[in-house]
Write a protein that holds these residues in place. Structure first.
Motif, PDB file in Angstrom:
ATOM      1  N   UNK A 243       0.828  -1.202   0.000  1.00  0.00           N
ATOM      2  CA  UNK A 243       0.000   0.000   0.000  1.00  0.00           C
ATOM      3  C   UNK A 243       0.874   1.267   0.000  1.00  0.00           C
ATOM      4  N   UNK A 244       1.891   1.274   0.863  1.00  0.00           N
ATOM      5  CA  UNK A 244       2.749   2.464   0.939  1.00  0.00           C
ATOM      6  C   UNK A 244       3.606   2.604  -0.325  1.00  0.00           C
ATOM      7  N   UNK A 245       3.998   1.489  -0.931  1.00  0.00           N
ATOM      8  CA  UNK A 245       4.727   1.552  -2.201  1.00  0.00           C
ATOM      9  C   UNK A 245       3.838   2.144  -3.293  1.00  0.00           C
ATOM     10  N   UNK A 246       2.600   1.659  -3.317  1.00  0.00           N
ATOM     11  CA  UNK A 246       1.648   2.152  -4.327  1.00  0.00           C
ATOM     12  C   UNK A 246       1.428   3.651  -4.159  1.00  0.00           C
ATOM     13  N   UNK A 247       1.110   4.042  -2.929  1.00  0.00           N
ATOM     14  CA  UNK A 247       0.880   5.462  -2.637  1.00  0.00           C
ATOM     15  C   UNK A 247       2.108   6.303  -3.003  1.00  0.00           C
ATOM     16  N   UNK A 248       3.286   5.801  -2.633  1.00  0.00           N
ATOM     17  CA  UNK A 248       4.515   6.545  -2.884  1.00  0.00           C
ATOM     18  C   UNK A 248       4.728   6.829  -4.361  1.00  0.00           C
ATOM     19  N   UNK A 249       4.532   5.813  -5.180  1.00  0.00           N
ATOM     20  CA  UNK A 249       4.756   5.996  -6.617  1.00  0.00           C
ATOM     21  C   UNK A 249       3.661   6.856  -7.238  1.00  0.00           C
ATOM     22  N   UNK A 250       2.407   6.557  -6.908  1.00  0.00           N
ATOM     23  CA  UNK A 250       1.293   7.287  -7.522  1.00  0.00           C
ATOM     24  C   UNK A 250       1.233   8.738  -7.033  1.00  0.00           C
ATOM     25  N   UNK A 251       1.255   8.922  -5.711  1.00  0.00           N
ATOM     26  CA  UNK A 251       1.173  10.284  -5.165  1.00  0.00           C
ATOM     27  C   UNK A 251       2.438  11.077  -5.486  1.00  0.00           C
ATOM     28  N   UNK A 252       3.580  10.398  -5.395  1.00  0.00           N
ATOM     29  CA  UNK A 252       4.834  11.062  -5.740  1.00  0.00           C
ATOM     30  C   UNK A 252       4.769  11.614  -7.144  1.00  0.00           C
ATOM     31  N   UNK A 253       4.269  10.789  -8.073  1.00  0.00           N
ATOM     32  CA  UNK A 253       4.171  11.244  -9.461  1.00  0.00           C
ATOM     33  C   UNK A 253       3.174  12.397  -9.586  1.00  0.00           C
ATOM     34  N   UNK A 254       1.994  12.227  -8.968  1.00  0.00           N
ATOM     35  CA  UNK A 254       0.950  13.253  -9.098  1.00  0.00           C
ATOM     36  C   UNK A 254       1.370  14.571  -8.465  1.00  0.00           C
ATOM     37  N   UNK A 255       2.207  14.510  -7.424  1.00  0.00           N
ATOM     38  CA  UNK A 255       2.677  15.735  -6.766  1.00  0.00           C
ATOM     39  C   UNK A 255       4.007  16.222  -7.335  1.00  0.00           C
ATOM     40  N   UNK A 256       4.389  15.620  -8.462  1.00  0.00           N
ATOM     41  CA  UNK A 256       5.641  15.966  -9.121  1.00  0.00           C
ATOM     42  C   UNK A 256       6.859  15.786  -8.207  1.00  0.00           C
ATOM     43  N   UNK A 257       6.751  14.836  -7.283  1.00  0.00           N
ATOM     44  CA  UNK A 257       7.877  14.484  -6.424  1.00  0.00           C
ATOM     45  C   UNK A 257       8.558  13.261  -7.032  1.00  0.00           C
ATOM     46  N   UNK A 258       9.293  13.503  -8.106  1.00  0.00           N
ATOM     47  CA  UNK A 258       9.866  12.398  -8.877  1.00  0.00           C
ATOM     48  C   UNK A 258      10.974  11.694  -8.078  1.00  0.00           C
ATOM     49  N   UNK A 259      11.594  12.420  -7.147  1.00  0.00           N
ATOM     50  CA  UNK A 259      12.584  11.789  -6.261  1.00  0.00           C
ATOM     51  C   UNK A 259      11.947  10.658  -5.448  1.00  0.00           C
ATOM     52  N   UNK A 260      10.723  10.916  -4.972  1.00  0.00           N
ATOM     53  CA  UNK A 260       9.999   9.889  -4.208  1.00  0.00           C
ATOM     54  C   UNK A 260       9.701   8.685  -5.098  1.00  0.00           C
ATOM     55  N   UNK A 261       9.250   8.953  -6.319  1.00  0.00           N
ATOM     56  CA  UNK A 261       8.982   7.872  -7.277  1.00  0.00           C
ATOM     57  C   UNK A 261      10.245   7.042  -7.478  1.00  0.00           C
ATOM     58  N   UNK A 262      11.366   7.736  -7.602  1.00  0.00           N
ATOM     59  CA  UNK A 262      12.643   7.060  -7.834  1.00  0.00           C
ATOM     60  C   UNK A 262      13.019   6.190  -6.634  1.00  0.00           C
ATOM     61  N   UNK A 263      12.879   6.737  -5.429  1.00  0.00           N
ATOM     62  CA  UNK A 263      13.312   5.983  -4.250  1.00  0.00           C
ATOM     63  C   UNK A 263      12.388   4.800  -3.964  1.00  0.00           C
ATOM     64  N   UNK A 264      11.079   4.981  -4.126  1.00  0.00           N
ATOM     65  CA  UNK A 264      10.139   3.872  -3.874  1.00  0.00           C
ATOM     66  C   UNK A 264      10.267   2.789  -4.950  1.00  0.00           C
ATOM     67  N   UNK A 265      10.394   3.203  -6.201  1.00  0.00           N
ATOM     68  CA  UNK A 265      10.501   2.197  -7.269  1.00  0.00           C
ATOM     69  C   UNK A 265      11.808   1.416  -7.125  1.00  0.00           C
ATOM     70  N   UNK A 266      12.822   2.066  -6.573  1.00  0.00           N
ATOM     71  CA  UNK A 266      14.089   1.360  -6.323  1.00  0.00           C
ATOM     72  C   UNK A 266      13.896   0.266  -5.268  1.00  0.00           C
TER      73      UNK A 266
END
Length: 135
Positions: free
Chosen positions: A48-71
């Motif tokens: 759930x937190x991985x999903x939220x991190x990637x989706x919300x990170x992307x929607x909030x333009x926090x691409x660093x978060x997307x990068x760290x969670x997808x890693x």
């Protein structure tokens, strides 16, 4: 497929899944059903937190978060998921290194479609399926 998108995320009709890879599970854990069960439960707990991190990170333009969670996700996903899905997460991770792009947007959009399905299938997964039947 039922959703009309022509997506490949359908059951093959033999009760097999194109999302979960029994081969990858066995390569990671052998046929130790207890370990597999524990690892699946742990994965579901954080999913759930991985999903939220990637989706919300992307929607909030926090691409660093997307990068760290997808890693983080790409290492654990490889234990259970088909190679196609592991590739998808590596792709998100690689693309996010370059910031926002249309390709990243497409990959995240696809992630929103398949990741919840994978988690649902893992919740229902019978770990005894990993044991080779002796004929």
């Amino acid at each position: 497929s039922a959703n009309g998108s022509g997506s490949s995320l359908t059951d093959t009709g033999r009760g097999a899944s194109q999302l979960i890879s029994i081969q990858n599970i066995k390569a990671s854990f052998g046929e130790d059903v207890d370990i597999v069960k524990t690892m699946i439960d742990k994965f579901i707990e954080v999913s759930e937190s991985y999903y939220e991190g990637i989706v919300m990170g992307f929607e909030n333009n926090d691409i660093e978060l997307v990068k760290s969670i997808s890693h983080k996700l790409k290492s654990s996903l490889g234990f259970f998921a088909s190679d196609e899905l592991s590739y998808e997460v590596r792709n998100i991770n690689d693309l996010s290194a370059d910031g926002y792009s249309e390709r990243l947007a497409d990959s995240v959009s696809y992630f929103k479609e398949w990741f919840p399905k994978l988690c649902e299938e893992l919740k229902r997964f019978d770990v005894n399926n990993i044991i080779d039947e002796v004929h």
